[in-house]
Structure formats: structure tokens, C-alpha cells
Design an enzyme around this catalytic site. Structure first.
Site, PDB file in Angstrom:
ATOM      1  N   ASP A   1       0.795  -1.178  -0.045  1.00 53.40           N
ATOM      2  CA  ASP A   1      -0.143   0.057   0.065  1.00 53.40           C
ATOM      3  C   ASP A   1       0.880   1.297  -0.182  1.00 53.40           C
ATOM      4  OD1 ASP A   1      -3.043   0.936   0.808  1.00 53.40           O
ATOM      5  OD2 ASP A   1      -1.799   2.049   1.751  1.00 53.40           O
TER       6      ASP A   1
ATOM      7  N   GLU B   1      -4.810   2.660  -4.220  1.00 53.16           N
ATOM      8  CA  GLU B   1      -3.354   2.659  -3.993  1.00 53.16           C
ATOM      9  C   GLU B   1      -2.630   1.214  -3.773  1.00 53.16           C
ATOM     10  OE1 GLU B   1      -4.851   4.459  -0.258  1.00 53.16           O
ATOM     11  OE2 GLU B   1      -5.530   4.276  -2.395  1.00 53.16           O
TER      12      GLU B   1
END
Length: 258
Positions: A122, A166
Site C-alpha cells: 500500500d 493505491e
């Protein structure tokens, strides 16, 4: 229903899409031309001027152009289907596999006797990138990260995808957790990416790793990697952690408290 089935069957003769339909189309055109050709010979009294085998050969040759057109249509359909299938498994922004393609390929290539590893990665504080520079720059950041991650992986052995937002997912084949952690810590530490217009930002990552043990499903391993990723964020981000069974209870308790 009978009429509908007949119409659909007739349409498949003119635009076959499967191997069975190609065979049916071939047989249809051949029989049609054979019958028409023999009827014309009989009408004009020429049927007995040559053996039947000769007449059938001539009818086949007359049918060849239509068979060629049929095969051309089949080839175009297969190419188009393959193109759409490939596009369906690609993330439009980064060009990486999407989640569905990742799951399909990971399950297909997983070796229960091997040492496969799943990583969830992440981008830290990615919302701040969008808020500060705008979504266009945020999209460019995602593309740059995708290229960066591809450079760290083995193209023939590892599987990388944009898992969502993301977040990225990686499957490392035949890799020990100890070796993967060495790479993961290096990747997580932070790298500078060019956003264009002379702007550069430093991006760090949080990473959760989980070993794919015998008897586990991919969904279970992804959950373990997610637990490790959650613990990584709780500890300050910009790092990587391997899933430990003892951390799963803490993860569930924190979710319940939230």
C-alpha cells in the site's frame, strides 16, 4: 422456441464462432453446393457425362471461396475475442493485471509443494498526494509506482497486479519469507518519483507478507497478508511485516473496536 432455435442455428452457419459451428458451416456449404450443382447438371442433362466423384470434386472447388470467407470470419472473431479477454484482465490506468486476473493466474500457477508468497503493498498517505497535487498527478504516481515494482520482480515467475486504489498485490513463486523480507524492506523504505513539471515526491510503502502454505486458499493467504499490512500501518508505515498467527486475533479485536 423451435423457430428461434432454427434462426440462431442458421445465423451460426454464416458467422461461426466455435469449432463445432465451423464444422457445421463447412458441412452446410458443401452439401448446399453439391445439391445445387447436381440439380443443375440433371436439368441440363449433363449428369451422366462424368463419374459422380468428378462432379462432387467440382462442387467442392466451387464451394472453396465460401469456405475461405467462413474461415476468415472465424479468425477475425477469435482475434477479437482474445483482445477483449486480455483487456478484461488489465487495469486501464497502470497496464498491470487487475484483481480478477491476479486471482485467476495465482490459483493456476500456485504449486502446493513449492514456496509461494503473497504480498499486499500500500502506498503510504496516498490521499495526501491527490489532495496536494491533484488526481492527474496521483494517477501518474500510480503509473510510476507500477513501473518501479515491475523492475523489482521476475517477469516470468512473479505476478503483480493493481489490487485496488493505491494497493498492489504480488505473488512471489519459490521464494522464502526471509529472502522476500530483504527485498520488501528495501522497497518499502522510500523512493522518489517524477510527477512531471519538475515535481518529485518521496513515496514510501507499507507491505504485508504471507506464506501460501499447503491446504490454504488464496483468499486465506490474502487475509493473512492484509493482517500483516494492517499491523505494519499501526507500527508507523514505511516497512514490511510477515504475517504471524498471533497477530490475527489482535487484528480482529482492533476491527471490532473500530
Amino acid at each position: 422456441m423451435v423457430v428461434r432455435f432454427s434462426i440462431l442455428t442458421a445465423l451460426k452457419v454464416f458467422a461461426p464462432r466455435t469449432a463445432r459451428q465451423v464444422v457445421l458451416a463447412f458441412a452446410f456449404w458443401q452439401v448446399l453446393f453439391g445439391i445445387v450443382y447436381l440439380l443443375l447438371l440433371a436439368v441440363f442433362g449433363q449428369l451422366g457425362r462424368a463419374p459422380l466423384a468428378v462432379h462432387l470434386t467440382i462442387s467442392f472447388l466451387l464451394c472453396t471461396p465460401f469456405l475461405s470467407i467462413t474461415m476468415m470470419l472465424v479468425r477475425q472473431h477469435l482475434q477479437r475475442s482474445l483482445k477483449f479477454k486480455n483487456l478484461a484482465g488489465v487495469d486501464a490506468l497502470t497496464g498491470l493485471r487487475n484483481r480478477r486476473a491476479f486471482v485467476d493466474q495465482a490459483n493456476a500457477r500456485h504449486d502446493p509443494d513449492g514456496r509461494d508468497l503473497i504480498i499486499l503493498l500500500d502506498i503510504d498517505h496516498f490521499k495526501a498526494v491527490n489532495d496536494t497535487y491533484g488526481h492527474a498527478k496521483g494517477d501518474r504516481c500510480l503509473r510510476e509506482v507500477a513501473r518501479f515494482l515491475q523492475g523489482w520482480l521476475r517477469p516470468e515467475e512473479d505476478i503483480l497486479c493493481r489490487y485496488g486504489g493505491e494497493e498492489f498485490a504480488v505473488m512471489l513463486q519459490n521464494t522464502s519469507a526471509r529472502f522476500a523480507m530483504q527485498i520488501a524492506r528495501t522497497v518499502a523504505a522510500g523512493h522518489r518519483f517524477d510527477l512531471g513539471d519538475g515535481r518529485q515526491i518521496n513515496v514510501t510503502f507499507s507491505m504485508g507478507l504471507a506464506e501460501w502454505n499447503r491446504g490454504q486458499t488464496l483468499e486465506e493467504v490474502l487475509k493473512e497478508a492484509d493482517v500483516a499490512l494492517y499491523c505494519c500501518k499501526q507500527d508507523g508505515r514505511a516497512q514490511a511485516q510477515v504475517f504471524q498467527p498471533s497477530t490475527e486475533d489482535a487484528f480482529e479485536l482492533d476491527k471490532g473496536a473500530a
